[in-house]
Motif scaffolding. Sequence first.
Motif: not given
Length: 654
Positions: A553-559
Amino acid sequence: MKKVICAIMLAIADQLLGGVRYLGVFINDEDWCLRPWCQERFGKERGICAEAYEEIFADMKARGVNLLWPAMHEGGYEFVARKENMEAAKKAGVTIGTSHCEPMLRNNCYWKKEQGVWDYTANKSGIDAYWKWSVDNYGDQDCLWTIGMRGIHDRGMTGPRDPKARIKILEDVFAAQKEMLGPDRPTVFCPYKEVLPLYDAGLKVPEDATLLWVDDNFGYCRRLGGPKAEGRRQGIYWHVSYYGGPHSYTHVCTTPPAFMWYQLVARCWGNGVRDVWMLNVGDYWPADMAIYALGQIGKDPEAWDEKSHARLLRGYVESILCGESAAAVDATVRVLDEYYRLGWIRKPELMCAQWTRALPAEERRRLDGEYANLAAMLDKALAAMTPEGRGRFMAVNGYSVRFFTLAGRYFMAWGDAGEDADLKGKLKDKVLADIKALEGEVASVENGHWKGFWWDTSDERRKECRYIKNGRNNWASQMQWPWNEPGDMRPKYICTVWQADPWIASARMQDASAFREAHAGDGASWKKVDGLGASYGAMALLPVKPGAGKGAALEYELEAKEGEDALVLQFLPDFRLFPGEKLRVSVSVNGAEPFEVEVPGSNGREDEKGETRRYAVQDGFVRAAKKGVLKAGNNSVKVLALDAGVVLDKVGVR
């Protein structure tokens, strides 16, 4: 049991060999540069003669490449027709073969009408005799025999259109060819273009023949063998140059070494494709870096990894600038690195009116600045070299970089010119003059060794050139220039996602390597591949093995801003590994129920002419969007691997 024994024997042989058995180059579309250069050096009537091949063989040996498919177009001659060519190959230790459309060492573009029709159902005896001549004359030499049959000179098969009938014809062809060759001569079968669906439909290929899989002419492997091919030898036919529809790129080589590593080592070598790696290199020397990389990664694939791009660039520069200062080497490595980065965004041969018109003005200006910066970097690197080093570098690489910057800056200015016809005319005149000056510069280096190699803008040269007699695209091979084209070139021709889907093209994107957290999965994990993708550092699931990586898995924070509710994922436009597989990820946003995303155009039903792939192979990416999943503010996005072979390039919001 037989397949198991064969698989064990092949594994032992590969282990003893250490690398790929045959590393090959295919000289194709040699009309643009190689043949005129040979005519200049060795005489117009001799063309690509044995002395010319001796220079090529010496370069191949230096690069560690040991198999050649020789030049094959009309206007030259059949390689095997001159015995001195075969003698030169034998002396150099180079194995000779022929391409997918030249079975049994015979170039059928020289098939004479008086020999009958090129149709196996109507002229079996004549065609068999034609092939038998090769076995009788060259059966005792070191050759790799291509079996099968296509139409005259790279056209589709003649005869019945029904797939079952075509399969029967090819199996009859195999039987006749194998009887001529006997059991000991090595053979390959390449299911290129219209032949691949016949293999998928049940075509039985002799078990001792190497199956030479194919890419889509842009480097994306259409399929590998999978379980059906276990226990037999496999290879790949792979392009760094291509002439054909719907797009061509034949003038300079912008294929980065990272892409070669990912496709040839991670995908092919990692899945048993280890017997033959054949590169279509067009005019040969423009692909010098690619040939170097082929020799390096092919002789010991296990020694290279996702960080190979920089190592290959530096090794190559040191090989051509031996004796130059460290400052010159460092500056030149930076030049080539930027050249390949910008080349991923758009190959110069694929720059055209629609592309530059579709780009937003700010994007054009950004690219123009980057092309200008590359030109300045080149000047700085050349200034750090000795005169001898400058000559060596300019002959191939310097020309390619300079040509690219001139083309890129021209198109950006052309797009900004709007409907000002007078300004466009002045821009055209200037770029033609600049290119002519560049050609003159290269013709003067190394005591005139390269005179005649790069494209000549003269009317006399243009009249002699294949496919350019109508005056269109009249100064470089198959350039998609906006002049001399009817109206808007081809109104139905879509060359970029900016045309196909402006909504998704205008998404706000960030590199996939800018993740918050990464988690390994079952036997594989996400790794950044330096130099790969439009981001130039895309995230690949490695190793590329069927079933490996589930749960990675890859986890991101996107605004997201107000009104932005769509998640956009950008992928490398690859295919699934082989029929029966898929190319997907699972995505969860803010802890909600996950949803699946399949890489667009990856299911194998499209080639480079498909609705998605016809622009994806030019942009170097595909995008998929899921609307209504983001909220204004911060969003937590988790991308989970489902299938082997996925490369995530960027993530964003729209």
